[in-house]
Write a protein that holds these residues in place. Structure first.
Motif, PDB file in Angstrom:
ATOM      1  N   ILE A  42       1.058  -1.042  -0.129  1.00  9.25           N
ATOM      2  CA  ILE A  42      -0.188   0.244  -0.131  1.00  9.25           C
ATOM      3  C   ILE A  42       0.533   1.353  -0.048  1.00  9.25           C
ATOM      4  O   ILE A  42       0.386   2.211  -0.630  1.00  9.25           O
ATOM      5  CB  ILE A  42      -1.044   0.272   1.127  1.00  9.25           C
ATOM      6  CG1 ILE A  42      -2.318  -0.760   0.669  1.00  9.25           C
ATOM      7  CG2 ILE A  42      -1.004   1.349   1.493  1.00  9.25           C
ATOM      8  CD1 ILE A  42      -2.732  -1.309   2.071  1.00  9.25           C
ATOM      9  N   TYR A  43       2.262   1.142   1.243  1.00  7.62           N
ATOM     10  CA  TYR A  43       2.872   1.906   0.831  1.00  7.62           C
ATOM     11  C   TYR A  43       3.487   2.367  -0.004  1.00  7.62           C
ATOM     12  O   TYR A  43       3.680   4.158  -0.496  1.00  7.62           O
ATOM     13  CB  TYR A  43       4.182   2.758   2.229  1.00  7.62           C
ATOM     14  CG  TYR A  43       4.556   3.805   2.067  1.00  7.62           C
ATOM     15  CD1 TYR A  43       4.942   4.107   2.840  1.00  7.62           C
ATOM     16  CD2 TYR A  43       6.001   3.306   1.637  1.00  7.62           C
ATOM     17  CE1 TYR A  43       5.177   5.034   3.681  1.00  7.62           C
ATOM     18  CE2 TYR A  43       6.704   4.146   2.121  1.00  7.62           C
ATOM     19  CZ  TYR A  43       6.744   5.393   2.665  1.00  7.62           C
ATOM     20  OH  TYR A  43       7.313   6.721   2.860  1.00  7.62           O
ATOM     21  N   ARG A  44       4.249   1.198  -0.903  1.00  3.82           N
ATOM     22  CA  ARG A  44       4.484   1.321  -2.323  1.00  3.82           C
ATOM     23  C   ARG A  44       3.961   1.968  -3.403  1.00  3.82           C
ATOM     24  O   ARG A  44       4.301   2.584  -4.426  1.00  3.82           O
ATOM     25  CB  ARG A  44       4.956   0.095  -2.856  1.00  3.82           C
ATOM     26  CG  ARG A  44       5.490  -0.040  -4.657  1.00  3.82           C
ATOM     27  CD  ARG A  44       6.586  -1.433  -4.891  1.00  3.82           C
ATOM     28  NE  ARG A  44       5.340  -1.943  -5.154  1.00  3.82           N
ATOM     29  CZ  ARG A  44       4.657  -2.103  -6.641  1.00  3.82           C
ATOM     30  NH1 ARG A  44       4.696  -1.059  -7.155  1.00  3.82           N
ATOM     31  NH2 ARG A  44       3.490  -3.170  -6.934  1.00  3.82           N
ATOM     32  N   LEU A  45       2.583   1.708  -3.438  1.00  2.00           N
ATOM     33  CA  LEU A  45       1.436   2.191  -4.484  1.00  2.00           C
ATOM     34  C   LEU A  45       1.175   4.114  -4.381  1.00  2.00           C
ATOM     35  O   LEU A  45       0.633   4.163  -5.469  1.00  2.00           O
ATOM     36  CB  LEU A  45       0.481   1.239  -4.460  1.00  2.00           C
ATOM     37  CG  LEU A  45       1.080  -0.106  -4.768  1.00  2.00           C
ATOM     38  CD1 LEU A  45      -0.630  -0.502  -4.730  1.00  2.00           C
ATOM     39  CD2 LEU A  45       0.113   0.008  -6.819  1.00  2.00           C
ATOM     40  N   TRP A  46       0.882   4.066  -2.739  1.00  2.00           N
ATOM     41  CA  TRP A  46      -0.285   5.094  -2.514  1.00  2.00           C
ATOM     42  C   TRP A  46       0.784   6.519  -1.738  1.00  2.00           C
ATOM     43  O   TRP A  46       0.432   7.314  -1.090  1.00  2.00           O
ATOM     44  CB  TRP A  46      -1.183   4.871  -2.027  1.00  2.00           C
ATOM     45  CG  TRP A  46      -2.022   4.652  -3.423  1.00  2.00           C
ATOM     46  CD1 TRP A  46      -2.618   4.547  -4.029  1.00  2.00           C
ATOM     47  CD2 TRP A  46      -2.916   3.007  -2.970  1.00  2.00           C
ATOM     48  NE1 TRP A  46      -3.551   4.216  -5.208  1.00  2.00           N
ATOM     49  CE2 TRP A  46      -3.836   3.011  -4.194  1.00  2.00           C
ATOM     50  CE3 TRP A  46      -2.903   2.149  -1.815  1.00  2.00           C
ATOM     51  CZ2 TRP A  46      -4.245   1.771  -4.420  1.00  2.00           C
ATOM     52  CZ3 TRP A  46      -3.329   0.453  -1.929  1.00  2.00           C
ATOM     53  CH2 TRP A  46      -3.458   0.579  -3.150  1.00  2.00           C
ATOM     54  N   SER A  47       1.977   6.600  -1.600  1.00  2.00           N
ATOM     55  CA  SER A  47       3.180   7.118  -0.075  1.00  2.00           C
ATOM     56  C   SER A  47       3.053   8.418  -1.086  1.00  2.00           C
ATOM     57  O   SER A  47       3.012   9.717  -0.641  1.00  2.00           O
ATOM     58  CB  SER A  47       4.299   6.496   0.595  1.00  2.00           C
ATOM     59  OG  SER A  47       5.282   5.828  -0.863  1.00  2.00           O
ATOM     60  N   SER A  48       3.609   7.986  -3.056  1.00  2.00           N
ATOM     61  CA  SER A  48       3.666   9.808  -3.923  1.00  2.00           C
ATOM     62  C   SER A  48       2.491  10.584  -3.927  1.00  2.00           C
ATOM     63  O   SER A  48       2.484  11.922  -3.530  1.00  2.00           O
ATOM     64  CB  SER A  48       4.750   9.131  -4.980  1.00  2.00           C
ATOM     65  OG  SER A  48       2.985   8.445  -5.371  1.00  2.00           O
TER      66      SER A  48
END
Lengths: 198, 240
Positions: free
Chosen positions: A38-44
Protein backbone atom coordinates in the motif's frame (compact mmCIF):
# COMPACT_ATOMS: atom_id res chain seq x y z
CA UNK A 1 2.45 -11.31 -6.94
CA UNK A 2 3.61 -11.07 -3.42
CA UNK A 3 3.27 -14.07 -1.22
CA UNK A 4 3.40 -13.70 2.51
CA UNK A 5 4.65 -16.53 4.65
CA UNK A 6 1.36 -17.26 6.37
CA UNK A 7 -1.26 -18.01 3.82
CA UNK A 8 -2.15 -14.50 2.72
CA UNK A 9 -1.44 -14.00 -0.94
CA UNK A 10 -1.41 -10.44 -2.17
CA UNK A 11 -1.52 -9.54 -5.80
CA UNK A 12 -1.90 -6.01 -6.98
CA UNK A 13 -2.81 -4.19 -10.13
CA UNK A 14 -3.35 -0.52 -9.45
CA UNK A 15 -6.52 -0.09 -11.38
CA UNK A 16 -8.37 -3.18 -10.32
CA UNK A 17 -10.99 -2.82 -7.63
CA UNK A 18 -11.02 -6.53 -6.85
CA UNK A 19 -7.34 -6.53 -6.07
CA UNK A 20 -7.71 -3.36 -4.08
CA UNK A 21 -10.15 -5.41 -1.99
CA UNK A 22 -7.65 -8.28 -1.60
CA UNK A 23 -5.05 -5.85 -0.37
CA UNK A 24 -7.54 -4.35 2.08
CA UNK A 25 -8.36 -7.81 3.42
CA UNK A 26 -4.69 -8.68 3.88
CA UNK A 27 -4.16 -5.41 5.73
CA UNK A 28 -7.19 -6.00 7.94
CA UNK A 29 -5.78 -9.30 9.20
CA UNK A 30 -2.50 -7.60 10.02
CA UNK A 31 -0.20 -8.38 7.12
CA UNK A 32 2.82 -6.05 7.25
CA UNK A 33 3.64 -6.70 3.62
CA UNK A 34 0.15 -5.54 2.65
CA UNK A 35 1.05 -2.25 4.30
CA UNK A 36 4.38 -2.22 2.45
CA UNK A 37 2.56 -2.69 -0.84
CA UNK A 38 0.00 0.00 0.00
CA UNK A 39 2.89 2.33 0.82
CA UNK A 40 4.61 1.50 -2.45
CA UNK A 41 1.47 2.26 -4.44
CA UNK A 42 0.20 5.38 -2.70
CA UNK A 43 2.89 7.02 -0.56
CA UNK A 44 3.71 9.52 -3.31
CA UNK A 45 0.03 10.50 -3.56
CA UNK A 46 -0.13 11.03 0.22
CA UNK A 47 3.22 12.81 0.39
CA UNK A 48 2.49 15.14 -2.52
CA UNK A 49 -0.84 16.17 -0.97
CA UNK A 50 0.91 16.84 2.36
CA UNK A 51 3.74 18.74 0.71
CA UNK A 52 1.48 20.93 -1.44
CA UNK A 53 -0.89 21.61 1.45
CA UNK A 54 1.74 22.39 4.09
CA UNK A 55 4.63 23.64 1.99
CA UNK A 56 7.19 22.26 4.43
CA UNK A 57 9.11 19.04 3.73
CA UNK A 58 9.58 18.12 7.41
CA UNK A 59 5.87 18.62 8.15
CA UNK A 60 4.97 16.61 5.05
CA UNK A 61 7.19 13.75 6.20
CA UNK A 62 5.51 13.77 9.62
CA UNK A 63 2.08 13.67 8.02
CA UNK A 64 3.02 10.87 5.61
CA UNK A 65 4.41 8.83 8.48
CA UNK A 66 1.31 9.44 10.58
CA UNK A 67 -1.03 8.55 7.72
CA UNK A 68 0.45 5.08 7.26
CA UNK A 69 0.80 4.45 10.99
CA UNK A 70 -2.87 5.52 11.34
CA UNK A 71 -3.83 3.24 8.47
CA UNK A 72 -2.06 0.36 10.20
CA UNK A 73 -3.64 1.11 13.57
CA UNK A 74 -7.06 1.63 12.02
CA UNK A 75 -6.86 -1.27 9.60
CA UNK A 76 -9.85 -3.02 11.13
CA UNK A 77 -12.06 0.06 10.73
CA UNK A 78 -11.60 0.31 6.95
CA UNK A 79 -14.72 -0.70 5.01
CA UNK A 80 -13.74 -1.68 1.45
CA UNK A 81 -17.39 -1.71 0.40
CA UNK A 82 -17.52 2.05 1.00
CA UNK A 83 -14.53 2.95 -1.10
CA UNK A 84 -11.01 2.31 -2.28
CA UNK A 85 -7.82 2.23 -0.24
CA UNK A 86 -6.49 5.35 -1.92
CA UNK A 87 -9.66 7.29 -1.08
CA UNK A 88 -9.34 6.09 2.52
CA UNK A 89 -5.70 7.21 2.65
CA UNK A 90 -6.57 10.60 1.17
CA UNK A 91 -9.25 11.01 3.86
CA UNK A 92 -6.74 10.19 6.60
CA UNK A 93 -4.23 12.56 5.00
CA UNK A 94 -6.71 15.40 5.20
CA UNK A 95 -7.36 14.66 8.88
CA UNK A 96 -3.67 14.53 9.75
CA UNK A 97 -2.97 17.78 7.89
CA UNK A 98 -5.84 19.43 9.78
CA UNK A 99 -4.46 18.04 13.08
CA UNK A 100 -1.04 19.44 12.34
CA UNK A 101 -2.48 22.85 11.51
CA UNK A 102 -4.50 22.84 14.74
CA UNK A 103 -1.38 21.95 16.69
CA UNK A 104 0.63 24.69 14.99
CA UNK A 105 -2.16 27.18 15.57
CA UNK A 106 -2.32 26.33 19.27
CA UNK A 107 1.40 26.68 19.75
CA UNK A 108 1.34 29.92 17.87
CA UNK A 109 -1.58 31.15 19.95
CA UNK A 110 0.15 30.21 23.19
CA UNK A 111 3.30 32.04 22.24
CA UNK A 112 1.53 35.09 21.01
CA UNK A 113 -1.39 35.02 23.40
CA UNK A 114 -1.13 38.58 24.59
CA UNK A 115 1.20 40.28 22.19
CA UNK A 116 -0.31 39.59 18.82
CA UNK A 117 -3.81 38.25 19.11
CA UNK A 118 -4.71 39.16 15.55
CA UNK A 119 -1.86 37.13 14.08
CA UNK A 120 -3.27 33.98 15.64
CA UNK A 121 -6.22 33.72 13.30
CA UNK A 122 -6.20 30.23 11.78
CA UNK A 123 -4.99 30.30 8.19
CA UNK A 124 -7.57 29.84 5.49
CA UNK A 125 -6.54 26.79 3.51
CA UNK A 126 -7.59 24.77 0.56
CA UNK A 127 -6.31 21.41 1.78
CA UNK A 128 -9.44 19.67 0.60
CA UNK A 129 -8.96 21.01 -2.88
CA UNK A 130 -5.31 19.93 -3.07
CA UNK A 131 -6.30 16.48 -1.90
CA UNK A 132 -9.15 16.20 -4.39
CA UNK A 133 -7.22 17.52 -7.36
CA UNK A 134 -4.25 15.27 -6.73
CA UNK A 135 -6.50 12.28 -6.21
CA UNK A 136 -8.04 13.05 -9.61
CA UNK A 137 -4.62 13.26 -11.26
CA UNK A 138 -3.75 9.94 -9.68
CA UNK A 139 -7.02 8.35 -10.82
CA UNK A 140 -6.50 9.64 -14.35
CA UNK A 141 -3.07 8.03 -14.39
CA UNK A 142 -4.62 4.72 -13.37
CA UNK A 143 -7.60 4.99 -15.70
CA UNK A 144 -7.22 2.94 -18.85
CA UNK A 145 -7.18 4.40 -22.34
CA UNK A 146 -9.01 5.47 -24.38
CA UNK A 147 -11.14 6.85 -21.51
CA UNK A 148 -8.23 8.58 -19.80
CA UNK A 149 -7.11 10.13 -23.10
CA UNK A 150 -10.65 11.32 -23.84
CA UNK A 151 -11.01 12.90 -20.39
CA UNK A 152 -7.64 14.63 -20.61
CA UNK A 153 -8.35 16.02 -24.08
CA UNK A 154 -11.84 17.18 -23.13
CA UNK A 155 -11.13 18.71 -19.71
CA UNK A 156 -7.45 19.58 -19.66
CA UNK A 157 -6.89 20.53 -23.29
CA UNK A 158 -10.42 21.79 -23.80
CA UNK A 159 -10.70 20.18 -27.23
CA UNK A 160 -14.04 19.75 -28.96
CA UNK A 161 -15.71 16.36 -29.00
CA UNK A 162 -15.48 16.17 -32.78
CA UNK A 163 -11.80 16.94 -32.57
CA UNK A 164 -11.26 14.19 -29.96
CA UNK A 165 -13.29 11.69 -32.00
CA UNK A 166 -11.17 12.41 -35.03
CA UNK A 167 -7.85 12.36 -33.19
CA UNK A 168 -8.58 9.01 -31.52
CA UNK A 169 -10.53 7.48 -34.42
CA UNK A 170 -13.60 6.90 -32.23
CA UNK A 171 -17.28 7.49 -33.02
CA UNK A 172 -18.60 10.73 -31.50
CA UNK A 173 -21.11 8.79 -29.37
CA UNK A 174 -18.29 6.74 -27.84
CA UNK A 175 -16.33 9.87 -26.99
CA UNK A 176 -19.32 11.39 -25.21
CA UNK A 177 -20.00 8.15 -23.41
CA UNK A 178 -16.42 8.04 -22.11
CA UNK A 179 -16.72 11.62 -20.92
CA UNK A 180 -19.96 10.91 -19.08
CA UNK A 181 -18.76 7.68 -17.49
CA UNK A 182 -15.31 9.01 -16.71
CA UNK A 183 -16.82 12.00 -14.93
CA UNK A 184 -19.13 9.73 -12.92
CA UNK A 185 -16.19 7.51 -12.01
CA UNK A 186 -14.12 10.46 -10.74
CA UNK A 187 -17.03 11.88 -8.78
CA UNK A 188 -17.52 8.48 -7.15
CA UNK A 189 -13.87 8.45 -6.06
CA UNK A 190 -14.13 11.91 -4.54
CA UNK A 191 -17.26 10.93 -2.63
CA UNK A 192 -15.52 7.84 -1.28
CA UNK A 193 -12.99 10.04 0.50
CA UNK A 194 -15.73 11.30 2.80
CA UNK A 195 -17.41 7.92 3.14
CA UNK A 196 -14.50 5.69 4.07
CA UNK A 197 -12.30 7.91 6.21
CA UNK A 198 -12.58 7.32 9.92
CA UNK B 1 -40.65 8.98 -8.70
CA UNK B 2 -38.88 9.09 -12.04
CA UNK B 3 -35.25 10.24 -12.03
CA UNK B 4 -32.99 10.54 -15.04
CA UNK B 5 -30.14 8.00 -14.78
CA UNK B 6 -26.67 9.15 -13.77
CA UNK B 7 -25.32 9.19 -17.30
CA UNK B 8 -28.09 11.53 -18.32
CA UNK B 9 -27.26 13.72 -15.34
CA UNK B 10 -23.59 13.72 -16.33
CA UNK B 11 -24.60 14.77 -19.83
CA UNK B 12 -26.78 17.50 -18.35
CA UNK B 13 -23.98 18.72 -16.08
CA UNK B 14 -21.69 19.15 -19.06
CA UNK B 15 -24.33 20.31 -21.51
CA UNK B 16 -23.37 17.38 -23.72
CA UNK B 17 -26.77 16.28 -24.84
CA UNK B 18 -30.28 17.50 -25.38
CA UNK B 19 -32.18 16.48 -22.27
CA UNK B 20 -34.97 13.97 -22.65
CA UNK B 21 -38.46 15.46 -22.62
CA UNK B 22 -39.43 16.28 -19.05
CA UNK B 23 -35.89 15.93 -17.69
CA UNK B 24 -35.23 19.65 -17.57
CA UNK B 25 -38.42 20.27 -15.64
CA UNK B 26 -37.52 17.40 -13.35
CA UNK B 27 -34.12 18.90 -12.56
CA UNK B 28 -35.75 22.15 -11.60
CA UNK B 29 -37.98 20.39 -9.11
CA UNK B 30 -35.82 17.53 -7.80
CA UNK B 31 -33.23 18.54 -5.16
CA UNK B 32 -31.55 15.16 -5.28
CA UNK B 33 -30.86 15.26 -9.02
CA UNK B 34 -29.93 18.93 -8.89
CA UNK B 35 -27.43 18.07 -6.15
CA UNK B 36 -25.90 15.30 -8.29
CA UNK B 37 -25.59 17.67 -11.24
CA UNK B 38 -23.90 20.25 -9.00
CA UNK B 39 -21.45 17.58 -7.75
CA UNK B 40 -20.66 16.53 -11.29
CA UNK B 41 -20.03 20.14 -12.33
CA UNK B 42 -17.71 20.58 -9.37
CA UNK B 43 -15.89 17.38 -10.31
CA UNK B 44 -15.52 18.67 -13.87
CA UNK B 45 -14.04 21.92 -12.54
CA UNK B 46 -11.60 19.98 -10.36
CA UNK B 47 -10.55 17.82 -13.31
CA UNK B 48 -9.95 20.94 -15.39
CA UNK B 49 -7.81 22.39 -12.58
CA UNK B 50 -6.02 19.16 -11.77
CA UNK B 51 -3.18 19.59 -14.26
CA UNK B 52 -1.98 22.67 -12.41
CA UNK B 53 -2.13 20.81 -9.09
CA UNK B 54 0.69 18.45 -9.94
CA UNK B 55 2.82 20.78 -12.01
CA UNK B 56 4.93 18.88 -14.48
CA UNK B 57 3.36 15.62 -15.68
CA UNK B 58 4.18 12.81 -13.28
CA UNK B 59 5.80 15.16 -10.77
CA UNK B 60 4.83 13.10 -7.75
CA UNK B 61 6.91 13.67 -4.67
CA UNK B 62 8.06 10.44 -3.08
CA UNK B 63 8.80 10.60 0.62
CA UNK B 64 12.44 9.94 1.57
CA UNK B 65 13.21 6.37 2.61
CA UNK B 66 13.56 7.29 6.30
CA UNK B 67 9.78 7.81 6.41
CA UNK B 68 9.15 4.18 5.55
CA UNK B 69 11.88 3.08 7.96
CA UNK B 70 10.06 4.81 10.81
CA UNK B 71 6.70 3.33 9.79
CA UNK B 72 8.24 -0.12 9.48
CA UNK B 73 9.79 0.14 12.92
CA UNK B 74 6.39 1.03 14.41
CA UNK B 75 4.67 -1.84 12.66
CA UNK B 76 7.43 -4.25 13.60
CA UNK B 77 6.97 -3.33 17.26
CA UNK B 78 3.26 -3.82 16.91
CA UNK B 79 3.46 -7.15 15.14
CA UNK B 80 6.22 -8.54 17.32
CA UNK B 81 4.02 -8.64 20.33
CA UNK B 82 2.16 -5.72 21.80
CA UNK B 83 -0.58 -8.04 22.98
CA UNK B 84 -1.75 -7.78 26.56
CA UNK B 85 -1.35 -10.86 28.71
CA UNK B 86 -3.15 -9.75 31.82
CA UNK B 87 -5.98 -7.83 30.27
CA UNK B 88 -7.66 -7.72 26.94
CA UNK B 89 -9.06 -4.44 25.71
CA UNK B 90 -12.74 -4.79 24.83
CA UNK B 91 -12.13 -3.90 21.19
CA UNK B 92 -9.55 -6.64 20.70
CA UNK B 93 -10.94 -9.98 19.70
CA UNK B 94 -9.59 -12.94 21.60
CA UNK B 95 -8.46 -14.70 18.46
CA UNK B 96 -5.93 -11.96 17.95
CA UNK B 97 -3.76 -13.65 20.54
CA UNK B 98 -3.57 -16.75 18.44
CA UNK B 99 -2.55 -14.72 15.44
CA UNK B 100 0.49 -13.52 17.19
CA UNK B 101 2.59 -16.50 16.28
CA UNK B 102 1.62 -16.66 12.64
CA UNK B 103 2.50 -12.96 12.47
CA UNK B 104 5.82 -13.57 14.10
CA UNK B 105 6.47 -16.44 11.73
CA UNK B 106 5.52 -14.18 8.84
CA UNK B 107 8.07 -11.59 9.80
CA UNK B 108 10.89 -13.37 8.08
CA UNK B 109 8.93 -13.64 4.86
CA UNK B 110 7.74 -10.07 5.16
CA UNK B 111 11.30 -8.90 5.69
CA UNK B 112 12.35 -10.72 2.57
CA UNK B 113 9.56 -9.26 0.46
CA UNK B 114 10.01 -5.72 1.68
CA UNK B 115 13.75 -6.12 1.34
CA UNK B 116 13.26 -7.02 -2.27
CA UNK B 117 10.94 -4.07 -2.82
CA UNK B 118 13.10 -1.46 -1.22
CA UNK B 119 16.51 -3.01 -1.51
CA UNK B 120 16.82 -3.26 2.25
CA UNK B 121 15.61 -5.63 4.91
CA UNK B 122 13.75 -3.15 7.09
CA UNK B 123 12.08 -5.74 9.26
CA UNK B 124 15.30 -6.95 10.80
CA UNK B 125 14.70 -4.79 13.85
CA UNK B 126 11.76 -6.95 14.85
CA UNK B 127 13.55 -8.98 17.48
CA UNK B 128 10.90 -10.15 19.94
CA UNK B 129 10.91 -7.72 22.89
CA UNK B 130 9.97 -8.59 26.45
CA UNK B 131 6.33 -9.52 26.84
CA UNK B 132 4.14 -6.52 27.58
CA UNK B 133 1.63 -6.91 30.40
CA UNK B 134 -0.73 -4.03 29.66
CA UNK B 135 -0.97 -1.16 27.22
CA UNK B 136 -2.83 2.09 26.82
CA UNK B 137 -3.47 4.45 23.96
CA UNK B 138 -2.27 7.97 24.61
CA UNK B 139 -4.82 10.48 23.36
CA UNK B 140 -5.05 14.25 23.49
CA UNK B 141 -7.41 15.35 26.22
CA UNK B 142 -9.62 17.59 24.11
CA UNK B 143 -9.95 15.92 20.72
CA UNK B 144 -9.07 12.35 21.73
CA UNK B 145 -6.58 12.26 18.89
CA UNK B 146 -4.33 9.26 19.29
CA UNK B 147 -0.72 10.37 19.46
CA UNK B 148 0.98 7.38 20.99
CA UNK B 149 0.84 4.46 23.33
CA UNK B 150 2.25 3.18 26.57
CA UNK B 151 2.92 -0.44 27.47
CA UNK B 152 4.04 -2.09 30.67
CA UNK B 153 6.84 -4.49 29.86
CA UNK B 154 8.51 -7.00 32.09
CA UNK B 155 12.25 -7.14 31.39
CA UNK B 156 15.05 -9.02 33.03
CA UNK B 157 15.73 -5.98 35.21
CA UNK B 158 12.17 -5.41 36.41
CA UNK B 159 8.98 -3.71 35.25
CA UNK B 160 9.22 -0.82 32.83
CA UNK B 161 6.83 1.50 31.05
CA UNK B 162 7.50 1.86 27.36
CA UNK B 163 6.15 5.10 25.91
CA UNK B 164 5.95 5.63 22.15
CA UNK B 165 4.52 8.60 20.30
CA UNK B 166 3.52 8.68 16.63
CA UNK B 167 5.79 11.68 16.13
CA UNK B 168 7.78 13.86 18.46
CA UNK B 169 5.39 15.79 20.72
CA UNK B 170 5.93 19.51 20.87
CA UNK B 171 7.78 20.42 24.04
CA UNK B 172 7.71 24.13 23.22
CA UNK B 173 10.55 25.85 25.06
CA UNK B 174 10.61 23.21 27.77
CA UNK B 175 10.62 19.44 27.97
CA UNK B 176 8.23 16.50 28.17
CA UNK B 177 7.71 14.72 31.46
CA UNK B 178 6.01 11.35 31.91
CA UNK B 179 3.78 10.79 34.93
CA UNK B 180 1.74 7.99 36.44
CA UNK B 181 -1.39 9.45 37.98
CA UNK B 182 -3.31 7.49 40.57
CA UNK B 183 -6.82 6.36 39.75
CA UNK B 184 -7.99 8.50 42.66
CA UNK B 185 -6.99 11.55 40.62
CA UNK B 186 -5.11 13.06 43.56
CA UNK B 187 -1.69 11.47 43.63
CA UNK B 188 0.94 11.22 40.95
CA UNK B 189 4.55 10.29 40.47
CA UNK B 190 7.00 11.51 37.87
CA UNK B 191 8.72 8.62 36.14
CA UNK B 192 11.02 10.44 33.77
CA UNK B 193 11.67 12.76 30.86
CA UNK B 194 10.77 11.84 27.30
CA UNK B 195 13.27 13.30 24.87
CA UNK B 196 12.60 11.30 21.72
CA UNK B 197 9.60 9.55 20.23
CA UNK B 198 10.24 6.59 22.46
CA UNK B 199 11.25 6.08 26.07
CA UNK B 200 11.61 3.21 28.54
CA UNK B 201 11.01 4.12 32.19
CA UNK B 202 11.63 1.92 35.23
CA UNK B 203 8.52 1.58 37.39
CA UNK B 204 7.37 -1.08 39.85
CA UNK B 205 4.55 -3.54 39.97
CA UNK B 206 3.51 -2.24 43.41
CA UNK B 207 3.05 1.24 41.93
CA UNK B 208 0.58 -0.22 39.42
CA UNK B 209 -1.09 -2.28 42.16
CA UNK B 210 -1.60 0.89 44.19
CA UNK B 211 -3.60 2.34 41.32
CA UNK B 212 -1.02 4.50 39.52
CA UNK B 213 -2.32 3.52 36.09
CA UNK B 214 -3.05 6.78 34.25
CA UNK B 215 -0.14 7.58 31.95
CA UNK B 216 0.24 11.30 31.34
CA UNK B 217 2.75 13.32 29.34
CA UNK B 218 3.04 16.97 30.29
CA UNK B 219 4.87 19.94 28.90
CA UNK B 220 7.12 21.43 31.57
CA UNK B 221 9.14 24.62 31.68
CA UNK B 222 12.67 24.87 32.95
CA UNK B 223 11.71 26.47 36.23
CA UNK B 224 11.86 25.83 39.95
CA UNK B 225 8.52 24.04 40.05
CA UNK B 226 8.93 20.26 40.29
CA UNK B 227 5.14 19.72 40.31
CA UNK B 228 3.06 18.92 37.22
CA UNK B 229 2.59 22.06 35.13
CA UNK B 230 -1.06 21.26 34.42
CA UNK B 231 -0.28 21.32 30.70
CA UNK B 232 -1.06 17.71 29.76
CA UNK B 233 -0.54 16.82 26.10
CA UNK B 234 -1.78 13.23 26.10
CA UNK B 235 -3.17 10.76 28.55
CA UNK B 236 -4.22 7.11 28.63
CA UNK B 237 -5.26 4.57 31.25
CA UNK B 238 -3.61 1.18 31.60
CA UNK B 239 -6.09 -1.67 32.00
CA UNK B 240 -6.48 -2.93 35.58
Amino acid sequence: MISAGYGVAVSVRDEAGAENGELAKALAVGSPDALAEIYRLWSSLVHTIALRSLGDPADAEDVTQQVFVSAWNGRRTFRPEHGSIQAWLVGITRHRIADLRTQRYRNHRNLQAVALESAATPPVTDDAEWAQRLLIVHELEQMGDPRAAVIKMAFLEDRSHDDIAQALGLPLGTVKSHIRRGLLQLRERLKEVDHVSP
Amino acid sequence: MYHPDEEQLAGAALGLDELAPGAREHLERCDECAHTVAELRRTAALVAGSAAALGAPGAWESPPSRVWDRIAARVADDVAGVVPIGARRPDQPIRQRRRRWPWAAGMAAAGLVVGLLTGRAVWDEAAPPALPAAQAELDTLDTQQRLGEAAVVGTGSGVKLEVTTTSALDAGDGYLEVWLINRDGKRMVSIGVLDTEKGLFPISQSLLDQGYVVVDISRESFDDQPAHSGDSLVRGTLPA
